[in-house]
Design a protein around this motif. Structure first.
Motif, PDB file in Angstrom:
ATOM      1  N   TYR A 467      45.452  70.609  40.484  1.00  0.00           N
ATOM      2  CA  TYR A 467      46.828  70.178  40.215  1.00  0.00           C
ATOM      3  C   TYR A 467      46.914  68.673  40.460  1.00  0.00           C
ATOM      4  O   TYR A 467      46.245  68.145  41.337  1.00  0.00           O
ATOM      5  CB  TYR A 467      47.819  70.915  41.134  1.00  0.00           C
ATOM      6  CG  TYR A 467      47.906  72.388  40.836  1.00  0.00           C
ATOM      7  CD1 TYR A 467      48.694  72.855  39.791  1.00  0.00           C
ATOM      8  CD2 TYR A 467      47.180  73.305  41.584  1.00  0.00           C
ATOM      9  CE1 TYR A 467      48.771  74.211  39.498  1.00  0.00           C
ATOM     10  CE2 TYR A 467      47.250  74.669  41.303  1.00  0.00           C
ATOM     11  CZ  TYR A 467      48.052  75.111  40.255  1.00  0.00           C
ATOM     12  OH  TYR A 467      48.117  76.450  39.966  1.00  0.00           O
ATOM     13  N   GLY A 468      47.734  67.983  39.719  1.00  0.00           N
ATOM     14  CA  GLY A 468      47.933  66.566  39.943  1.00  0.00           C
ATOM     15  C   GLY A 468      46.969  65.685  39.178  1.00  0.00           C
ATOM     16  O   GLY A 468      46.480  66.048  38.103  1.00  0.00           O
ATOM     17  N   VAL A 469      46.677  64.518  39.755  1.00  0.00           N
ATOM     18  CA  VAL A 469      45.845  63.502  39.116  1.00  0.00           C
ATOM     19  C   VAL A 469      44.787  63.046  40.115  1.00  0.00           C
ATOM     20  O   VAL A 469      44.901  63.308  41.312  1.00  0.00           O
ATOM     21  CB  VAL A 469      46.713  62.304  38.667  1.00  0.00           C
ATOM     22  CG1 VAL A 469      47.675  62.715  37.568  1.00  0.00           C
ATOM     23  CG2 VAL A 469      47.480  61.706  39.849  1.00  0.00           C
ATOM     24  N   PRO A 470      43.745  62.357  39.653  1.00  0.00           N
ATOM     25  CA  PRO A 470      42.708  61.899  40.585  1.00  0.00           C
ATOM     26  C   PRO A 470      43.292  61.034  41.702  1.00  0.00           C
ATOM     27  O   PRO A 470      44.215  60.239  41.485  1.00  0.00           O
ATOM     28  CB  PRO A 470      41.770  61.084  39.691  1.00  0.00           C
ATOM     29  CG  PRO A 470      41.950  61.655  38.330  1.00  0.00           C
ATOM     30  CD  PRO A 470      43.401  62.043  38.259  1.00  0.00           C
ATOM     31  N   ALA A 513      43.702  72.349  27.601  1.00  0.00           N
ATOM     32  CA  ALA A 513      44.581  72.390  26.428  1.00  0.00           C
ATOM     33  C   ALA A 513      44.272  71.266  25.448  1.00  0.00           C
ATOM     34  O   ALA A 513      44.576  71.359  24.264  1.00  0.00           O
ATOM     35  CB  ALA A 513      46.039  72.307  26.869  1.00  0.00           C
ATOM     36  N   GLY A 514      43.693  70.175  25.958  1.00  0.00           N
ATOM     37  CA  GLY A 514      43.370  69.044  25.076  1.00  0.00           C
ATOM     38  C   GLY A 514      44.506  68.068  24.905  1.00  0.00           C
ATOM     39  O   GLY A 514      44.538  67.315  23.925  1.00  0.00           O
ATOM     40  N   ILE A 515      45.457  68.045  25.853  1.00  0.00           N
ATOM     41  CA  ILE A 515      46.577  67.106  25.739  1.00  0.00           C
ATOM     42  C   ILE A 515      46.842  66.344  27.037  1.00  0.00           C
ATOM     43  O   ILE A 515      47.248  65.188  26.995  1.00  0.00           O
ATOM     44  CB  ILE A 515      47.881  67.811  25.271  1.00  0.00           C
ATOM     45  CG1 ILE A 515      48.225  69.002  26.165  1.00  0.00           C
ATOM     46  CG2 ILE A 515      47.768  68.236  23.826  1.00  0.00           C
ATOM     47  CD1 ILE A 515      49.557  69.667  25.825  1.00  0.00           C
ATOM     48  N   GLY A 516      46.649  66.960  28.192  1.00  0.00           N
ATOM     49  CA  GLY A 516      47.000  66.330  29.461  1.00  0.00           C
ATOM     50  C   GLY A 516      45.960  65.324  29.924  1.00  0.00           C
ATOM     51  O   GLY A 516      46.124  64.110  29.789  1.00  0.00           O
ATOM     52  N   ARG A 517      44.867  65.831  30.493  1.00  0.00           N
ATOM     53  CA  ARG A 517      43.796  64.945  30.948  1.00  0.00           C
ATOM     54  C   ARG A 517      43.161  64.206  29.762  1.00  0.00           C
ATOM     55  O   ARG A 517      42.783  63.041  29.874  1.00  0.00           O
ATOM     56  CB  ARG A 517      42.728  65.755  31.678  1.00  0.00           C
ATOM     57  CG  ARG A 517      43.269  66.549  32.852  1.00  0.00           C
ATOM     58  CD  ARG A 517      42.172  67.354  33.527  1.00  0.00           C
ATOM     59  NE  ARG A 517      42.735  68.345  34.428  1.00  0.00           N
ATOM     60  CZ  ARG A 517      42.021  69.100  35.254  1.00  0.00           C
ATOM     61  NH1 ARG A 517      40.701  68.949  35.296  1.00  0.00           N
ATOM     62  NH2 ARG A 517      42.588  69.977  36.046  1.00  0.00           N
ATOM     63  N   THR A 518      43.062  64.911  28.645  1.00  0.00           N
ATOM     64  CA  THR A 518      42.527  64.279  27.424  1.00  0.00           C
ATOM     65  C   THR A 518      43.360  63.063  27.047  1.00  0.00           C
ATOM     66  O   THR A 518      42.830  61.976  26.783  1.00  0.00           O
ATOM     67  CB  THR A 518      42.525  65.303  26.267  1.00  0.00           C
ATOM     68  OG1 THR A 518      41.621  66.358  26.582  1.00  0.00           O
ATOM     69  CG2 THR A 518      42.127  64.661  24.947  1.00  0.00           C
ATOM     70  N   GLY A 519      44.684  63.225  27.020  1.00  0.00           N
ATOM     71  CA  GLY A 519      45.566  62.127  26.675  1.00  0.00           C
ATOM     72  C   GLY A 519      45.503  60.998  27.685  1.00  0.00           C
ATOM     73  O   GLY A 519      45.543  59.816  27.325  1.00  0.00           O
ATOM     74  N   THR A 520      45.387  61.351  28.966  1.00  0.00           N
ATOM     75  CA  THR A 520      45.305  60.331  30.016  1.00  0.00           C
ATOM     76  C   THR A 520      44.049  59.483  29.846  1.00  0.00           C
ATOM     77  O   THR A 520      44.092  58.249  29.936  1.00  0.00           O
ATOM     78  CB  THR A 520      45.305  61.006  31.404  1.00  0.00           C
ATOM     79  OG1 THR A 520      46.455  61.853  31.512  1.00  0.00           O
ATOM     80  CG2 THR A 520      45.331  59.981  32.519  1.00  0.00           C
ATOM     81  N   PHE A 521      42.922  60.142  29.586  1.00  0.00           N
ATOM     82  CA  PHE A 521      41.654  59.431  29.377  1.00  0.00           C
ATOM     83  C   PHE A 521      41.756  58.474  28.185  1.00  0.00           C
ATOM     84  O   PHE A 521      41.384  57.300  28.276  1.00  0.00           O
ATOM     85  CB  PHE A 521      40.537  60.457  29.149  1.00  0.00           C
ATOM     86  CG  PHE A 521      39.188  59.859  28.861  1.00  0.00           C
ATOM     87  CD1 PHE A 521      38.299  59.567  29.883  1.00  0.00           C
ATOM     88  CD2 PHE A 521      38.790  59.592  27.558  1.00  0.00           C
ATOM     89  CE1 PHE A 521      37.049  59.014  29.629  1.00  0.00           C
ATOM     90  CE2 PHE A 521      37.549  59.035  27.281  1.00  0.00           C
ATOM     91  CZ  PHE A 521      36.674  58.754  28.319  1.00  0.00           C
TER      92      PHE A 521
END
Length: 581
Positions: A467-470, A513-521
């Motif tokens: 959960y959350g971010v790095p 999902a290919g939208i959360g962490r993917t989008g952040t990167f």
């Protein structure tokens, strides 16, 4: 002295030519501030006149109309009308809508909607509205129609309840009442069955009082009190032989290869125009710091909430078909028809669908393929896509399992020397290099159909909590650096056989999902690339543009805020803040 084009010279200026010319200039100045700010094509004089004539050259009302039109098209996902492609082409030739070949005595165009030809179980509202937009846009290209207006006949003669859809009727009337650049003279609802009275009462509540006077239910026998017989089709008691198919076919024939200027009004960059480049709102680092300091975490979260309100400018038809739905990991995370990756057709394959979207990078078209974590049933599709798109690097920002939940399938052989076969692709694990926050695996792909092989590098970032971010943005930025170095090295290794963009073919980026962490990167890569190239960036603009290609990119306010903090941490580490003071 301004030289008028032939079109400009035609415009009548009853209150003195300077009045309407000044209004047109003022309208263009105001609207083109907006188009420049949002990175889309500026309006032409001809298009400006269309909106102004619809509002009798009242500049403020014309500006309001422009934005209503644009927002209506966005809301309905009508961003690019392609009349030669299905399903719009068939809808235009169905005879449901047409613009008659004659005008009423005042010179107004006459548009006809034949309700009995609509079958809601066969044709969705989206396609019907596309056809309506297209034909009305063509009608108001005529200066005579702009000047004399439009009569709309809603023909319900011979229709059944199964032909009627209240939601569609609401959308048609809402469009006509205030979101289309035409002077609407009247709407005649002809031959309405008895059961239509209740829906009509509901519809009339939607209409502004001024328009309500122009919308009338008319018996077929009384229609000639409103329009002469030579302006009406034979089935409505007139003299015109109705050949909607022929008229629309003739109209379409004249549109081959035509670029529709109206499509440029929608206002959000489309798949072929949204390559990330510095806009007027780009900030240098001191401005970025001041922005972050002023808004704080709560303000950045609110900025993200505003972005989330913008609906995706496209459609999800392919992703929603029954056969393809099981290929989506999550039912509410779909890819847009306009930017989806299409698998090459193979014999006996029912679909070219994979839940993956092309996404532009900084000054690079299709820099990424944003996709979901592969499902077991889509492993073969995933590796086909990697092969067909010449992918050199795969970026995975999740573990296969987190918090007791399956996030992604194990779609590659995990151990060195391991080999797996997915459809007609054999994947061999040649080497694994483990680093503190990520692992790097060298894979060899063997296409068993043509006996060719390629090398692909797989990166998996391991320090993103469930959960959350790095905790530290710098570990992700270091990971990003390693990914980009490998991409550059692999492109260099291809030598002259690679003739595309100097930065190479798209990188595949996925999480679950290919939208959360993917989008952040991807957002970090774009913003840091622009910062390095120009010394400026704009996270909000970057994320808005990304979401036009991979819908719902950046999934949470915390991910959006993390992008800002990561850029700040990077700037501090690189000593860029003191240098920018």
């Amino acid at each position: 002295m301004m030289v008028l084009t032939p079109f400009q010279a035609l415009i009548p200026f009853p209150h003195g030519s300077s009045g309407q010319q000044a209004a047109t200039k003022q309208f263009l100045e105001e609207i083109n501030k907006w188009t420049t700010q949002h990175g889309v094509s500026q309006l032409s004089w001809e298009v400006a006149v269309k909106f102004l004539m619809a509002r009798k050259f009242d500049v403020l009302r014309a500006i309001e109309l422009f934005h209503s039109y644009r927002e209506t098209r966005l809301k309905e996902g009508i961003v690019k009308l392609q009349p030669q492609e299905e399903p719009l082409h068939s809808e235009l030739l169905s005879g449901k809508f047409t613009v008659l070949s004659v005008r009423d005595p005042s010179g107004a165009s006459i548009a006809l909607y034949t309700a009995k030809l609509h079958h809601p179980n066969k044709t969705g509202n989206h396609v019907v509205l596309q056809a309506l937009f297209y034909l009305l846009d063509r009608a108001v290209e005529s200066f005579e129609t702009q000047r004399n207006g439009l009569v709309f006949i809603y023909d319900m003669a011979g229709s059944n309840y199964t032909n009627f859809e209240l939601d569609l009727s609401k959308k048609i009337l809402n469009l006509l009442k205030g979101a289309f650049p035409a002077r609407l003279k009247k709407v005649l609802i002809v031959g309405a069955p008895v059961w239509f009275r209740v829906p009509y009462n509901l519809l009339s509540l939607l209409l502004k009082e001024k328009l309500r006077e122009r919308v009338q239910m008319v018996k077929m026998s009384d229609l000639r009190q409103h329009l002469p017989r030579d302006c009406l089709p034979e089935h409505l008691g007139g003299l015109l032989p109705l050949d909607a198919h022929g008229w629309n076919e003739q109209l379409l024939a004249g549109q081959n290869g035509r670029v529709d200027p109206v499509d440029e009004l929608v206002g959000i960059p489309l798949a072929d125009s949204s390559v990330h480049t510095p806009g007027l709102e780009a900030m240098c680092l001191p401005e970025f710091m001041a922005h972050l300091g002023r808004l704080q975490r709560s303000g950045i979260h609110l900025e993200y909430v505003e972005i989330r309100k913008e609906k995706p400018p496209g459609t999800f038809h392919c992703a929603l078909t029954a056969y393809n739905q099981e290929r989506n990991r999550y039912g509410d995370v779909l890819c847009l028809d306009q930017t989806r990756v299409r698998l090459k057709t193979r014999q006996n394959e029912r679909s070219d669908y994979i839940n993956a979207s092309f996404m532009d990078g900084y000054k690079q078209k299709n820099a990424y393929i944003g996709t979901q974590g592969p499902l077991e049933k889509t492993y073969g599709d995933f590796w086909r896509m990697v092969w067909e798109q010449n992918v050199l690097v795969i970026v995975m920002t999740t573990r296969t399992d987190e918090g007791g939940r399956k996030k992604c399938g194990q779609y590659w052989p995990l151990e060195e020397g391991g080999q797996e076969v997915y459809s007609h692709m054999a994947v061999v694990n040649q080497r694994v290099d483990n680093h503190s926050h990520y692992s790097q695996t060298t894979l060899e792909l063997h296409n068993m159909e043509n006996c060719e092989q390629k090398q692909v590098t797989h990166f998996q970032y391991l320090s993103w909590p469930d959960y959350g971010v790095p905790t530290s943005a710098l570990t992700l930025i270091d990971f990003l650096g390693a990914v980009k170095r490998q991409q550059r090295q692999a492109v260099k290794g291809m030598g002259p056989q690679w003739r595309g963009h100097p930065l190479g073919p798209p990188m595949v980026v996925h999480c679950s999902a290919g939208i959360g962490r993917t989008g952040t990167f991807c957002a970090l890569d774009i913003c840091l690339s622009q910062l390095q190239d120009m010394g400026t960036l704009n996270v909000c603009q970057t994320v808005r543009w990304m979401r036009t290609q991979r819908a719902f990119t950046i999934q949470t306010p915390d991910q959006y805020y993390f992008c800002h903090n990561a850029i700040l941490e990077h700037a501090q580490r690189q000593g860029l803040l003191s240098a920018s003071q």
